[in-house]
Each structure stands twice: as structure tokens, then as C-alpha cells.
Design a protein around this motif. Structure first.
Motif, PDB file in Angstrom:
ATOM      1  N   LEU A  90      17.289  30.123  23.313  1.00  0.00           N
ATOM      2  CA  LEU A  90      18.081  29.752  24.490  1.00  0.00           C
ATOM      3  C   LEU A  90      17.985  30.829  25.559  1.00  0.00           C
ATOM      4  N   VAL A  91      18.152  32.088  25.154  1.00  0.00           N
ATOM      5  CA  VAL A  91      18.063  33.195  26.112  1.00  0.00           C
ATOM      6  C   VAL A  91      16.662  33.247  26.728  1.00  0.00           C
ATOM      7  N   GLY A  92      15.639  33.079  25.906  1.00  0.00           N
ATOM      8  CA  GLY A  92      14.264  33.080  26.420  1.00  0.00           C
ATOM      9  C   GLY A  92      14.024  31.958  27.413  1.00  0.00           C
ATOM     10  N   GLY A  93      14.560  30.783  27.116  1.00  0.00           N
ATOM     11  CA  GLY A  93      14.412  29.661  28.042  1.00  0.00           C
ATOM     12  C   GLY A  93      15.131  29.900  29.358  1.00  0.00           C
ATOM     13  N   LEU A  94      16.324  30.490  29.287  1.00  0.00           N
ATOM     14  CA  LEU A  94      17.065  30.774  30.520  1.00  0.00           C
ATOM     15  C   LEU A  94      16.373  31.852  31.351  1.00  0.00           C
ATOM     16  N   GLU A  95      15.803  32.847  30.679  1.00  0.00           N
ATOM     17  CA  GLU A  95      15.085  33.882  31.421  1.00  0.00           C
ATOM     18  C   GLU A  95      13.788  33.342  32.002  1.00  0.00           C
ATOM     19  N   GLY A  96      13.141  32.436  31.299  1.00  0.00           N
ATOM     20  CA  GLY A  96      11.968  31.767  31.856  1.00  0.00           C
ATOM     21  C   GLY A  96      12.343  30.924  33.069  1.00  0.00           C
ATOM     22  N   ALA A  97      13.496  30.274  32.984  1.00  0.00           N
ATOM     23  CA  ALA A  97      13.970  29.477  34.120  1.00  0.00           C
ATOM     24  C   ALA A  97      14.311  30.363  35.312  1.00  0.00           C
ATOM     25  N   ALA A  98      14.830  31.556  35.047  1.00  0.00           N
ATOM     26  CA  ALA A  98      15.135  32.475  36.149  1.00  0.00           C
ATOM     27  C   ALA A  98      13.875  32.801  36.937  1.00  0.00           C
ATOM     28  N   PHE A  99      12.757  32.931  36.245  1.00  0.00           N
ATOM     29  CA  PHE A  99      11.503  33.203  36.940  1.00  0.00           C
ATOM     30  C   PHE A  99      10.927  31.949  37.582  1.00  0.00           C
ATOM     31  N   ASP A 100      10.825  30.869  36.805  1.00  0.00           N
ATOM     32  CA  ASP A 100      10.173  29.666  37.318  1.00  0.00           C
ATOM     33  C   ASP A 100      10.978  28.942  38.384  1.00  0.00           C
ATOM     34  N   CYS A 101      12.291  29.047  38.311  1.00  0.00           N
ATOM     35  CA  CYS A 101      13.130  28.347  39.292  1.00  0.00           C
ATOM     36  C   CYS A 101      13.460  29.208  40.510  1.00  0.00           C
ATOM     37  N   TYR A 102      13.618  30.523  40.292  1.00  0.00           N
ATOM     38  CA  TYR A 102      14.109  31.383  41.365  1.00  0.00           C
ATOM     39  C   TYR A 102      13.213  32.570  41.680  1.00  0.00           C
ATOM     40  N   GLY A 103      12.130  32.754  40.924  1.00  0.00           N
ATOM     41  CA  GLY A 103      11.229  33.860  41.183  1.00  0.00           C
ATOM     42  C   GLY A 103      11.763  35.207  40.741  1.00  0.00           C
ATOM     43  N   ASN A 104      12.795  35.211  39.885  1.00  0.00           N
ATOM     44  CA  ASN A 104      13.382  36.451  39.396  1.00  0.00           C
ATOM     45  C   ASN A 104      12.677  36.839  38.106  1.00  0.00           C
ATOM     46  N   ASP A 105      11.903  37.914  38.143  1.00  0.00           N
ATOM     47  CA  ASP A 105      11.079  38.322  37.011  1.00  0.00           C
ATOM     48  C   ASP A 105      11.928  38.878  35.876  1.00  0.00           C
ATOM     49  N   GLN A 106      11.902  38.209  34.741  1.00  0.00           N
ATOM     50  CA  GLN A 106      12.645  38.615  33.544  1.00  0.00           C
ATOM     51  C   GLN A 106      11.695  38.717  32.360  1.00  0.00           C
ATOM     52  N   ALA A 107      10.486  39.217  32.604  1.00  0.00           N
ATOM     53  CA  ALA A 107       9.436  39.202  31.582  1.00  0.00           C
ATOM     54  C   ALA A 107       9.811  40.007  30.346  1.00  0.00           C
ATOM     55  N   CYS A 108      10.392  41.171  30.511  1.00  0.00           N
ATOM     56  CA  CYS A 108      10.720  42.018  29.363  1.00  0.00           C
ATOM     57  C   CYS A 108      11.772  41.337  28.478  1.00  0.00           C
ATOM     58  N   GLY A 109      12.849  40.875  29.068  1.00  0.00           N
ATOM     59  CA  GLY A 109      13.896  40.196  28.303  1.00  0.00           C
ATOM     60  C   GLY A 109      13.399  38.922  27.662  1.00  0.00           C
ATOM     61  N   GLN A 110      12.548  38.202  28.387  1.00  0.00           N
ATOM     62  CA  GLN A 110      12.002  36.972  27.837  1.00  0.00           C
ATOM     63  C   GLN A 110      11.101  37.276  26.642  1.00  0.00           C
ATOM     64  N   ALA A 111      10.297  38.323  26.733  1.00  0.00           N
ATOM     65  CA  ALA A 111       9.416  38.688  25.613  1.00  0.00           C
ATOM     66  C   ALA A 111      10.224  39.085  24.387  1.00  0.00           C
ATOM     67  N   ILE A 112      11.297  39.843  24.605  1.00  0.00           N
ATOM     68  CA  ILE A 112      12.131  40.276  23.468  1.00  0.00           C
ATOM     69  C   ILE A 112      12.822  39.066  22.834  1.00  0.00           C
ATOM     70  N   SER A 113      13.407  38.207  23.642  1.00  0.00           N
ATOM     71  CA  SER A 113      14.140  37.066  23.085  1.00  0.00           C
ATOM     72  C   SER A 113      13.194  36.085  22.413  1.00  0.00           C
ATOM     73  N   LYS A 114      12.017  35.886  22.952  1.00  0.00           N
ATOM     74  CA  LYS A 114      11.047  34.989  22.308  1.00  0.00           C
ATOM     75  C   LYS A 114      10.552  35.584  20.987  1.00  0.00           C
ATOM     76  N   THR A 115      10.472  36.911  20.919  1.00  0.00           N
ATOM     77  CA  THR A 115      10.075  37.565  19.673  1.00  0.00           C
ATOM     78  C   THR A 115      11.160  37.358  18.611  1.00  0.00           C
ATOM     79  N   VAL A 116      12.424  37.523  18.982  1.00  0.00           N
ATOM     80  CA  VAL A 116      13.528  37.293  18.056  1.00  0.00           C
ATOM     81  C   VAL A 116      13.559  35.832  17.627  1.00  0.00           C
ATOM     82  N   ALA A 117      13.230  34.936  18.535  1.00  0.00           N
ATOM     83  CA  ALA A 117      13.241  33.499  18.208  1.00  0.00           C
ATOM     84  C   ALA A 117      12.179  33.139  17.182  1.00  0.00           C
ATOM     85  N   CYS A 118      11.171  33.980  17.018  1.00  0.00           N
ATOM     86  CA  CYS A 118      10.108  33.711  16.053  1.00  0.00           C
ATOM     87  C   CYS A 118      10.488  34.098  14.625  1.00  0.00           C
ATOM     88  N   LEU A 119      11.720  34.560  14.418  1.00  0.00           N
ATOM     89  CA  LEU A 119      12.142  34.914  13.066  1.00  0.00           C
ATOM     90  C   LEU A 119      11.971  33.709  12.225  1.00  0.00           C
TER      91      LEU A 119
END
Length: 126
Positions: free
Chosen positions: A97-126
Motif C-alpha cells: 500500500l505504501v509503495g503504491g501511494l508513493e508511486g502515485a505521488a510520482f506518477d500523479c504529481y511528479g513528487n519523486d519518492q523513489a527511495c521510499g518506494q524501493a524500500i516499501s516494495k522490498t518489504v512487500a516482497c516478504l
């Protein structure tokens, strides 16, 4: 000019004042829609994981009697390993969920959240 300013003053007020104002924000509406939909899916998945964990982890909560598989008060109905797996799946769903919201922050508003998105997507792969 039409605003009551001399033409040289008008042109100087229209110039960018910082480097940040000259950058354009990149938005990607189709990817924005995908990220928002993924976030909604993650919410529903997390809710399902919580229900699964509750039914599997809660001892003595009405699961008495016999079934085809055996006594409902023991495995596979109340299994510690399966309980832990359900909890980890719920955490993974919240990370997605966090990864999707951070991806949306970039894709919808151009706000770069690459680091947080990478960390949350890594945790989601548990």
C-alpha cells in the motif's frame, strides 16, 4: 504594457526566479490510475489478511467441535506457523500500500519518492 508596467519591467517579472521553477513536473495519468488501483487492492488484501490472521491466531474463539479434518481447536485451524505467516502477509500488504501511494505521488504529481518506494516494495516482497 497592459498592466500599467513598462515593457522592460513586465518582461523581468515573467522570468523564472529559481532553478526549481524552470523544471516541469512529469505526470503519467495511466500509471497514476494503476498506482491508485494497486493501493486500493492492497487495502482490500490487507483487510483479508487481518481476517485470516484473526481466525487462525485467536485461540478459544468459537472453533470447537470436530470436522472432517479433525478437532477444530488444533491444527490446521490454530497453527502458530500459519498464524505468523498471516501476520507477515498483512505487513507485506501494508508495505505494498505504501509503495503504491508513493508511486502515485510520482506518477500523479511528479513528487519523486523513489527511495521510499524501493524500500516499501522490498518489504512487500516478504
Amino acid at each position: 504594457g497592459s498592466l500599467g508596467l513598462p515593457s522592460d519591467e513586465l518582461s523581468s517579472t515573467m522570468e523564472p526566479t529559481s532553478a526549481a521553477s524552470t523544471t516541469t513536473r512529469f505526470t503519467n495519468p495511466p500509471s497514476c490510475a494503476v498506482d491508485v488501483a494497486d493501493s486500493l487492492l492492497a487495502i482490500v488484501t490487507a483487510a483479508g489478511d487481518i481476517v485470516d490472521a484473526t481466525s487462525r491466531c485467536a485461540y478459544n474463539r468459537g472453533w470447537y467441535g470436530e470436522s472432517v479434518d479433525g478437532n477444530k481447536n488444533v491444527y490446521p485451524f490454530h497453527n502458530g506457523r500459519a498464524c505468523a505467516a498471516d501476520i507477515v502477509e498483512a505487513i507485506s500488504s501494508f508495505a505494498a500500500l505504501v509503495g503504491g501511494l508513493e508511486g502515485a505521488a510520482f506518477d500523479c504529481y511528479g513528487n519523486d519518492q523513489a527511495c521510499g518506494q524501493a524500500i516499501s516494495k522490498t518489504v512487500a516482497c516478504l
